[in-house]
Design a protein around this motif. Structure first.
Motif, PDB file in Angstrom:
ATOM      1  N   VAL B  43      48.540   5.243 -29.130  1.00  0.00           N
ATOM      2  CA  VAL B  43      47.702   5.909 -29.977  1.00  0.00           C
ATOM      3  C   VAL B  43      46.628   4.665 -30.224  1.00  0.00           C
ATOM      4  N   THR B  44      46.719   3.494 -30.045  1.00  0.00           N
ATOM      5  CA  THR B  44      45.771   2.485 -30.174  1.00  0.00           C
ATOM      6  C   THR B  44      44.473   2.993 -29.350  1.00  0.00           C
ATOM      7  N   ILE B  45      44.856   3.788 -28.491  1.00  0.00           N
ATOM      8  CA  ILE B  45      43.614   4.050 -27.415  1.00  0.00           C
ATOM      9  C   ILE B  45      42.527   4.470 -28.160  1.00  0.00           C
ATOM     10  N   LEU B  46      42.684   5.349 -29.600  1.00  0.00           N
ATOM     11  CA  LEU B  46      41.901   5.522 -30.557  1.00  0.00           C
ATOM     12  C   LEU B  46      40.988   4.417 -30.905  1.00  0.00           C
ATOM     13  N   GLY B  47      41.536   3.197 -31.065  1.00  0.00           N
ATOM     14  CA  GLY B  47      40.808   2.069 -31.212  1.00  0.00           C
ATOM     15  C   GLY B  47      39.991   1.707 -30.197  1.00  0.00           C
ATOM     16  N   ALA B  48      40.495   1.838 -28.995  1.00  0.00           N
ATOM     17  CA  ALA B  48      39.499   1.634 -27.953  1.00  0.00           C
ATOM     18  C   ALA B  48      38.256   2.292 -27.925  1.00  0.00           C
ATOM     19  N   PHE B  49      38.426   3.662 -28.162  1.00  0.00           N
ATOM     20  CA  PHE B  49      37.395   4.706 -28.061  1.00  0.00           C
ATOM     21  C   PHE B  49      36.339   4.050 -29.332  1.00  0.00           C
ATOM     22  N   LEU B  50      36.903   3.440 -30.370  1.00  0.00           N
ATOM     23  CA  LEU B  50      35.944   3.098 -31.342  1.00  0.00           C
ATOM     24  C   LEU B  50      35.348   1.884 -31.086  1.00  0.00           C
TER      25      LEU B  50
END
Lengths: 474, 104
Positions: B43-50
């Motif tokens: 879910v760290t992918i959200l951080g990648a989007f950010l």
């Protein structure tokens, strides 16, 4: 308490959907839907983040996303079930490295006046992520046999570990301060030290302890994501990370219990030499009343007819599969033999030890792949009540999990470990490659019992021969 | 500051609910469970989007690209493998056309 904003309500709803997906795993029937629900929740949250904050460089973001998705889907479709633990460890590593990079970027651009908690979380996310990344790569290497499976001990191993931990703590102090000149270098150094620590921890863990390590890394990967979430200030990330951390912790506990070991024992093993228990005459003797008399003759004559004879005579059979079965690709032959025995009117069951594979529940997946009737699978407690009334136990590629020395001896690596009491059955056929001790290095007195028949060699061959002998006798 | 309390509350609530739910997962499903939670941890992918939500230098863009790729690899791989495994579990049930016992 103030009222929740719209954004918070939406986030909580997505978290609830995610947890509902996870909750479906309480039942085999609904688990597949649960997996899809969780995937949908994650997709929604990703879309939500893009919708709320926008993308400055959609091209670059899309390129990274597409590459990752393609590679991930391709590898996931290709991997076989024996390789699953290595693959999962590898994925843990990839996710953890992503957490390190994200924490690093967030830390370097947090406003200087930001809260200590957020900065500290970012630092912890980076440390835990880097540890998880390198440890997962080592675990994956060991599981896929690219690295040696036995624990590796370096010179001054404990000293280096302690020094590394001290250094990491020391480096964390400037890392949690406000960003200044050279801040990024401190962070890189901290990540590097954490990475080395991950290697030092994981190379000492080997073979049969892998289920504990991989569960532990599952928990730390979740923890890294949660820390990362606090640093970024994203509730979804925190909730998902915490759920994973809970799951990994439970699995770690279950695996440690199944091996009668503590987590500290697995991660910080002593370098004590294995002391083999003395096998007494009483251990060798037949202590169970044999339903069928296949005693002394079997030790001298050809074991195969004796094994077939025993299988024909008994009414109930329990098969004990171990990781050796998977390594020898013998699961299909095992299931064929089980089907043959069922067709002969015998009651057949598979007794599954919790650490029979290389990760929690691995054996269930391997047997499912070989198309075993799931109703035939029983867990350790049920199995241990059944062995006494079982005519024949067929051990396939298992050693430590059926080693009675775990009960009769003290001071060995497996002493006190809950085992499958195959030794209580009236007859035992062991289809192992050789009679060497298992991973623990403890000699198995089961092999020497009078009512044990050893069918040594490639289990694919020995099991087929046994099945053909049964067919011929029909 | 209120936001921080909410974050901490979310963390501990999820941890507690996670414990309650996952303690009831049968051993038979432990591998698919770990495989799915493995995907969820990406879910760290959200951080990648950010990372891409604000104007940044090219170094950060490169890091963001790598993070995005790794997290996407983890997330899709985890869900696909879990689905493959769970299909295996259901296969026998479908073939036999019988009701499989629930739980381990």
């Amino acid at each position: 308490m103030m009222l929740l904003t719209n954004d918070q309500v939406v986030d909580l709803a997505i978290i609830a959907v995610l947890l509902i997906g996870v909750a479906q795993f309480r039942s085999v029937r609904r688990a597949r839907a649960g997996n899809l629900i969780a995937a949908a929740a994650l997709a929604c949250s990703a879309w939500l983040v893009v919708y709320r904050y926008g993308l400055i460089d959609p091209g670059i973001a899309a390129a990274g996303l597409a590459l990752g998705l393609l590679a991930g889907a391709w590898l996931a479709a290709k991997v076989n079930m024996v390789q699953i633990p290595a693959m999962i460890a590898f994925q843990h590593g990839a996710g953890a490295l992503a957490a390190v990079l994200i924490s690093f970027v967030e830390l370097t651009r947090l406003p200087t006046a930001d809260t200590v908690v957020r900065t500290l979380s970012g630092v912890l996310g980076m440390v835990v992520g880097a540890l998880t990344f390198t440890a997962s790569m080592v675990a994956s290497g060991k599981l896929s046999k690219r690295m040696k499976q036995r624990p590796s001990f370096l010179l001054w191993h404990n000293t280096m570990l302690l020094a590394g931990i001290a250094l990491a703590v020391f480096l964390s102090i400037p890392a949690t301060r406000a960003p200044g000149a050279g801040y990024a270098y401190w962070l890189v150094l901290l990540a590097a030290v954490s990475g080395v620590l991950g290697v030092l921890f994981s190379i000492r863990v080997g073979g049969a302890d892998m289920p504990v390590l991989i569960s532990f890394l599952n928990a730390t990967a979740g923890l890294a994501a949660a820390f990362c979430g606090v640093a970024i200030g994203n509730r979804l990330l925190i909730a998902a990370g915490a759920t994973v951390a809970a799951s990994g912790s439970i699995l770690t506990y279950v695996m440690c219990e199944a091996m009668n070991r503590t987590l500290g024992h697995v991660l910080m093993p002593g370098k004590t030499p294995v002391q083999n228990p003395r096998i007494t005459e009483a251990d060798r003797g037949v202590d169970a009343l044999s339903e069928v008399s296949v005693t002394e003759a079997t030790k001298t004559s050809d074991p195969l007819p004796a094994a077939a004879e025993a299988a024909i005579a008994v009414t109930s059979v329990i098969i004990v599969p171990g990781y050796g079965m998977a390594e020898g690709q013998a699961q299909h032959e095992t299931v064929l033999l089980a089907n043959q025995l069922v067709s002969m009117g015998k009651k057949v069951r598979f007794a599954i030890h919790p650490v029979a594979g290389r990760m929690p529940g691995h054996m269930h997946v391997l047997l499912a792949e070989a198309d075993t009737d799931p109703d035939l699978l029983i867990e350790i407690d049920e199995a241990n009540q059944a062995f006494r009334d079982t005519g024949l136990v067929i051990v396939v590629g298992a050693c430590d999990v059926v080693n009675p020395a775990a009960i009769t001896s003290t001071g060995t690596p497996i002493s006190g470990m809950p085992i499958l009491r195959a030794d209580e059955a009236q007859n035992v056929v062991v289809c192992n490659l050789d009679r060497r001790p298992g991973y623990s290095g403890v000699e198995n007195p089961l092999y020497d019992k009078a009512n044990t028949i050893l069918l040594l060699g490639d289990a694919r061959v020995t099991l087929r021969q046994l099945r053909e002998a049964l067919e011929a006798a029909k | 500051m209120a936001d921080l309390y909410i974050m901490l509350a979310v963390f501990f609530a999820s941890l507690a609910i996670g414990f309650l739910i996952i303690a009831k997962v049968p051993p038979r499903l432990h591998t698919p469970l770990m495989s799915m939670t493995n995907a969820i941890s990406a879910v760290t992918i959200l951080g990648a989007f950010l990372i891409f939500s604000v104007e940044t230098g090219s170094w950060v863009k490169l890091l963001g690209l790598v993070a995005m790729g790794l997290a996407a690899f983890n997330v899709v791989g985890g869900f696909v493998i879990t689905d493959r495994m769970l299909r295996l579990f259901r296969r026998h049930e479908r073939q036999a056309g019988t009701e499989s016992a629930e739980g381990g």
